[in-house]
Every structure is written in structure tokens, then in C-alpha cells.
Scaffold this motif. Sequence first.
Motif, PDB file in Angstrom:
ATOM      1  N   LEU A  12      59.206  36.339  31.044  1.00 13.18           N
ATOM      2  CA  LEU A  12      59.123  37.759  31.389  1.00 13.18           C
ATOM      3  C   LEU A  12      60.057  38.021  32.574  1.00 13.18           C
ATOM      4  N   PRO A  13      60.505  39.270  32.727  1.00 11.82           N
ATOM      5  CA  PRO A  13      61.493  39.545  33.778  1.00 11.82           C
ATOM      6  C   PRO A  13      60.897  39.648  35.187  1.00 11.82           C
ATOM      7  N   PHE A  14      59.916  38.830  35.491  1.00 12.59           N
ATOM      8  CA  PHE A  14      59.292  38.826  36.826  1.00 12.59           C
ATOM      9  C   PHE A  14      59.123  37.382  37.288  1.00 12.59           C
ATOM     10  N   SER A  15      58.778  37.224  38.560  1.00 10.51           N
ATOM     11  CA  SER A  15      58.593  35.874  39.108  1.00 10.51           C
ATOM     12  C   SER A  15      57.405  35.180  38.418  1.00 10.51           C
ATOM     13  N   ALA A  16      57.311  33.874  38.598  1.00 10.90           N
ATOM     14  CA  ALA A  16      56.216  33.114  37.971  1.00 10.90           C
ATOM     15  C   ALA A  16      54.853  33.603  38.466  1.00 10.90           C
ATOM     16  N   ASP A  17      54.759  33.932  39.760  1.00 14.73           N
ATOM     17  CA  ASP A  17      53.455  34.367  40.294  1.00 14.73           C
ATOM     18  C   ASP A  17      53.068  35.753  39.779  1.00 14.73           C
ATOM     19  N   THR A  18      54.045  36.635  39.630  1.00 16.18           N
ATOM     20  CA  THR A  18      53.738  37.968  39.088  1.00 16.18           C
ATOM     21  C   THR A  18      53.387  37.842  37.600  1.00 16.18           C
ATOM     22  N   THR A  19      54.089  36.973  36.912  1.00 11.79           N
ATOM     23  CA  THR A  19      53.778  36.740  35.487  1.00 11.79           C
ATOM     24  C   THR A  19      52.358  36.187  35.344  1.00 11.79           C
ATOM     25  N   TYR A  20      51.943  35.390  36.316  1.00  9.43           N
ATOM     26  CA  TYR A  20      50.568  34.847  36.319  1.00  9.43           C
ATOM     27  C   TYR A  20      49.551  35.997  36.310  1.00  9.43           C
ATOM     28  N   ILE A  21      49.800  37.044  37.101  1.00  5.23           N
ATOM     29  CA  ILE A  21      48.887  38.205  37.139  1.00  5.23           C
ATOM     30  C   ILE A  21      48.851  38.865  35.757  1.00  5.23           C
ATOM     31  N   TRP A  22      50.018  39.069  35.196  1.00  2.00           N
ATOM     32  CA  TRP A  22      50.145  39.702  33.868  1.00  2.00           C
ATOM     33  C   TRP A  22      49.328  38.921  32.836  1.00  2.00           C
ATOM     34  N   LYS A  25      46.800  36.839  33.419  1.00  2.00           N
ATOM     35  CA  LYS A  25      45.365  36.874  33.743  1.00  2.00           C
ATOM     36  C   LYS A  25      44.730  38.216  33.352  1.00  2.00           C
ATOM     37  N   GLN A  26      45.525  39.287  33.452  1.00  2.00           N
ATOM     38  CA  GLN A  26      45.000  40.602  33.033  1.00  2.00           C
ATOM     39  C   GLN A  26      44.593  40.563  31.563  1.00  2.00           C
ATOM     40  N   ILE A  27      45.435  39.923  30.762  1.00  2.00           N
ATOM     41  CA  ILE A  27      45.124  39.839  29.321  1.00  2.00           C
ATOM     42  C   ILE A  27      43.940  38.899  29.097  1.00  2.00           C
ATOM     43  N   GLU A  28      43.941  37.791  29.828  1.00  2.00           N
ATOM     44  CA  GLU A  28      42.875  36.785  29.638  1.00  2.00           C
ATOM     45  C   GLU A  28      41.483  37.372  29.877  1.00  2.00           C
ATOM     46  N   GLU A  29      41.346  38.249  30.877  1.00  2.00           N
ATOM     47  CA  GLU A  29      39.974  38.670  31.222  1.00  2.00           C
ATOM     48  C   GLU A  29      39.422  39.799  30.348  1.00  2.00           C
ATOM     49  N   ALA A  30      40.301  40.500  29.630  1.00  2.00           N
ATOM     50  CA  ALA A  30      39.794  41.618  28.819  1.00  2.00           C
ATOM     51  C   ALA A  30      39.575  41.168  27.388  1.00  2.00           C
ATOM     52  N   SER A  31      38.611  41.822  26.707  1.00  2.00           N
ATOM     53  CA  SER A  31      38.474  41.490  25.288  1.00  2.00           C
ATOM     54  C   SER A  31      39.091  42.578  24.419  1.00  2.00           C
ATOM     55  N   LEU A  32      39.345  43.751  25.022  1.00  2.00           N
ATOM     56  CA  LEU A  32      40.013  44.839  24.293  1.00  2.00           C
ATOM     57  C   LEU A  32      41.415  45.022  24.886  1.00  2.00           C
ATOM     58  N   ILE A  33      42.425  44.712  24.074  1.00  2.00           N
ATOM     59  CA  ILE A  33      43.811  44.779  24.548  1.00  2.00           C
ATOM     60  C   ILE A  33      44.526  45.912  23.823  1.00  2.00           C
ATOM     61  N   VAL A  34      45.026  46.865  24.594  1.00  2.00           N
ATOM     62  CA  VAL A  34      45.815  47.944  23.992  1.00  2.00           C
ATOM     63  C   VAL A  34      47.293  47.555  24.078  1.00  2.00           C
ATOM     64  N   VAL A  35      47.846  47.202  22.927  1.00  2.00           N
ATOM     65  CA  VAL A  35      49.263  46.839  22.853  1.00  2.00           C
ATOM     66  C   VAL A  35      50.021  48.156  22.735  1.00  2.00           C
ATOM     67  N   ASN A  36      50.495  48.643  23.876  1.00  2.00           N
ATOM     68  CA  ASN A  36      50.998  50.018  23.952  1.00  2.00           C
ATOM     69  C   ASN A  36      52.518  50.081  23.749  1.00  2.00           C
ATOM     70  N   LEU A  41      31.494  40.289  29.308  1.00  2.40           N
ATOM     71  CA  LEU A  41      32.745  39.703  29.786  1.00  2.40           C
ATOM     72  C   LEU A  41      32.515  38.633  30.854  1.00  2.40           C
ATOM     73  N   ILE A  42      33.410  37.656  30.825  1.00  2.90           N
ATOM     74  CA  ILE A  42      33.255  36.507  31.738  1.00  2.90           C
ATOM     75  C   ILE A  42      34.247  36.642  32.888  1.00  2.90           C
ATOM     76  N   SER A  43      33.764  36.359  34.110  1.00  5.94           N
ATOM     77  CA  SER A  43      34.645  36.444  35.281  1.00  5.94           C
ATOM     78  C   SER A  43      35.758  35.414  35.167  1.00  5.94           C
ATOM     79  N   LEU A  44      36.928  35.792  35.675  1.00  8.16           N
ATOM     80  CA  LEU A  44      38.096  34.899  35.588  1.00  8.16           C
ATOM     81  C   LEU A  44      37.972  33.707  36.528  1.00  8.16           C
ATOM     82  N   ASP A  45      38.604  32.630  36.089  1.00  7.46           N
ATOM     83  CA  ASP A  45      38.857  31.520  36.986  1.00  7.46           C
ATOM     84  C   ASP A  45      40.264  31.807  37.534  1.00  7.46           C
ATOM     85  N   LEU A  46      40.377  32.129  38.808  1.00 13.55           N
ATOM     86  CA  LEU A  46      41.639  32.673  39.315  1.00 13.55           C
ATOM     87  C   LEU A  46      42.101  31.960  40.582  1.00 13.55           C
ATOM     88  N   ASP A  47      43.369  31.627  40.607  1.00 14.47           N
ATOM     89  CA  ASP A  47      43.972  31.036  41.803  1.00 14.47           C
ATOM     90  C   ASP A  47      44.416  32.196  42.708  1.00 14.47           C
TER      91      ASP A  47
END
Length: 362
Positions: free
Chosen positions: A137-147, A149-160, A212-218
Amino acid sequence: MKIHLVGGFLGSGKTTAIGNACQHLKQQGLKVGVITNDQGQYLVDSEFLDAEGISSAQVTGGCFCCNYDQLDKQIQRMTDSISPDVIFAESVGSCTDLVATVLKPLLKFRGQEMEGMTLSCFVDARMLMMHSTNKRLPFSADTTYIWEKQIEEASLIVVNKIDMVNTSDLPAFKQALTAKYPDKKFLFQNSLDEDSVRDWLSELSIYEANELISLDLDYAKYGRGEAELAWLDEQITIKTFDGTAIKVAIDFIEGLTSGFKREQLPIGHLKLMITSNGTQRKISFTTVSSGAAETNELKSFFGDSNEVQITVNARVQTAPEVLRGLLEVELGLLRTTDTVISEENIAFFQPGFPTPTHRITS
Ligand SMILES: Nc1nc2c(ncn2[C@@H]2O[C@H](COP(=O)(O)OP(=O)(O)OP(=O)(O)O)[C@@H](O)[C@H]2O)c(=O)[nH]1
Ligand SMILES: [Mg+2]
């Protein structure tokens, strides 16, 4: 009252979808409100919703999770003032861990009075397609990590922004997503299209986020990813004497976005609310969406004008001083004896380390 928490990355289309969903619900006679959220004080999203005639309140100066009490206060205020049937709460696009820090606390402290809560994660179809084909993705590794994790924690994903993807690529894309995330529900949406947004609303009406289950997050990684995206907000006034204020605004926007490109700075989201001749228009740029077509339309949309106001909200992967510097240079180039440009409420900074008010992991 039902609360729909809407997360997902910067510029993925959350406010657009919420705006259209609110109009639809209002037409059905429901009372709706939106709580916007961002790092600064003067939020383009709030101005956009106001212009659409949608009741909104804002949580400023950081994400919902670190400002939980502010969020709670705004929910209470909205309940007291308009008694909404539905509240949409849109979190900062670089925020994650919403299940543990927002959803579970709201269910714990406000569960009695709510009819339910949902969590949707919006994602730009083009970014998800890149990711699912193992492209960076066109972002740093740490920012991509956030992206991620956002998908990981939700069960409903809107592919917009599904309208921006080649239809012939869709079957393989959908198959890859089902294989990678077998437990998630994917909605493929064009949030500019009313019917598409209605499908999301139908899903929200039957969906519950209680399981929903809480994330395991660094958190160190998450904090770095947040901090790498500098924030800037400010208000600019352009005054001319020969009706060319819109042209100057366009030159500013084009100069600024060319500067980001030249310096190879990934744009999380550059949002501008432009006001002139008693009307308003929002335009947006992300690293995968140029916004050039919208910029080209500004001249015919507004016509000749001697005064333009621009609210700028920018989230760009660079140092805050660099972001501010680029803006200052562009405005400086446009100042002449006949073009008066003033700036107000300037704020630019690196977002602080995320320290949630509550974090429920059980
Ligand atoms: N083509 C297309 N454009 C869209 C769609 N949804 C949103 N957009 C555009 O994408 C841009 C960003 O949309 P926003 O709704 O502001 O995104 P956001 O997720 O709220 O952004 P942040 O609040 O900054 O995180 C705007 O120019 C929208 O018009 C879509 O489904 N298709
Ligand atoms: Mg938004």
C-alpha cells in the motif's frame, strides 16, 4: 436509539455514505444525527453535513477512544436535543481498536438505553485490491498496520468506491476476499449511489456488533503509524477585485497537490470545503484518487467571485512543518497587490500517542 459506529481508513468514503444514509432515513421519517471526529478543531466533515442539512456534533482534538467522555457528552446532548432514532458516529480514519475502546464501553455504559450498536469498516476497493494481490500500500509499514487492523476487528466490511474498480476484476477479487476473510460480511458499495447505500442500511438494520472481539494490538506500532500522518487544519480567505477568486483557489489546490506529488508524500486525505457566492462544495484527494476532475468543475460551479473561503483538513504522511511549509509556499506564490489571502485558525501537528479512556479486552 441505535448507534452505528463507522470506521475505516482516511478518505475511504465514510462521510459520503453517512450523508446519503441520513437523507434516506430522514425521508422515512426517522430522526438522525451524526457525530464527526478528527484531530483538529475546524472539521470539513461537520461543514459538509451542515450544508446537507444533517444534525451533527463533533468530537475534536483526537479520536473517540482518547476522548471517550467528549463522545459520551455529545451523544447525551444529541439525545436531549433531537432524541434521534439513529446516531452515526464516524471515527478518525487513522484510528483502530474501536471494539475495545468505543464499542464495548458504549455497550457497557449506555447499553440500557440503546436498541443496539453496529460497527462498519469502510475500505477503498482499490487499496483492498492492491492488498489482496500482495502489492504494497502507498503508506509506511506502521500506517499500513493500522489499515489492516481496522479490517481485522470489524465483521462488516464496506468495500467502497466499487465503481472505481474494473468490473472484469471483480469475480477474482471477491473470491480472494472470501478465501482470506471467511468470517466477514463484505458489502460492495458505491456510496455516491443511493441504492447502494440503502443496501448498507438494510444490513445495519439486522446486524448486531455485540459478539465482536477486542483486537490484539501493538500500541507502539499503532502510535507510530498515527504519528507518521501529520495533521493540518486552517481557514483561508481569498479576496480579489476582478472576479477571479475561484481561479486563485483552483491554482492553490493544484499547486498544493502537485507539491505533494513532487515530494512523493502519500496523502491520507486532503479535504477542502470551498465556500463562495453563498454556496459550498467539498473536494477530496487521496493517494489513490486525484480529485482533479472535481477541481476542474469548481470554476463552472461557482462562477466569477471576489471572495472564496476554504477550510483545509489535511492528513499527509510527512512532518507537520513540511506540510505547513508546502501550503505556505503555495499561498505565497498567489499573493499579489490584487489578490489578498489571509489565514486563520492554523493548526499543524503530529497526532499524539493513542491513550484510550477505556479499553475493554474481555
Ligand atoms: N467514486 C466514488 N467516490 C466516492 C465514493 N465514496 C466516497 N467517494 C469520494 O471519496 C472522497 C472521500 O470521501 P469521504 O466520505 O470524505 O471519506 P471519509 O472516509 O469520510 O474520509 P475521512 O473523514 O477523512 O476519513 C470524496 O471525494 C467522495 O466524494 C464511492 O463509492 N465512489
Ligand atoms: Mg469523513
